[in-house]
Write a protein that holds these residues in place. Structure first.
Motif: not given
Length: 100
Positions: A32-37, A39-42
């Motif tokens: 989840i942490f990686l997928n959120e980043r 989605d944020q473009g990081l």
């Protein structure tokens, strides 16, 4: 922008095959942490590498100049729970498919 190849080194070579129930939950949170980043473009891309001598994870980060890569990866639930560590490799540039 700054670019990094980040290599997640698990705490043991057979980590994915021997996850405890707590480790399974922390790995779920890690995804989840990686997928959120992502989605944020990081993060540009991430995934597990199935190396016969011991698997590891790879993430390609593209971050603003004022952000610290070690601080970003320290927020990963697997790191917060003491499961392995990250190695950070600066890249001169990063070109991704679909960019002009």
């Amino acid at each position: 922008m700054k670019y990094y190849l980040c290599k997640y080194i698990p705490p043991r070579a057979d980590f994915l095959a021997t996850l405890s129930p707590d480790e399974q939950e922390w790995m779920r949170q890690h995804g989840i942490f990686l997928n959120e980043r992502l989605d944020q473009g990081l993060i540009v891309a991430h995934g597990p590498v199935m190396d016969p001598s011991g698997g590891y994870g790879v993430s390609l980060y593209q971050i603003p100049d004022d952000q610290d890569i070690a601080a970003l990866t320290a927020e990963d639930p697997i790191i917060k729970n003491g499961l392995g560590h990250y190695e950070h490799y600066p890249m001169l540039h990063l070109k991704a498919r679909g960019e002009s």
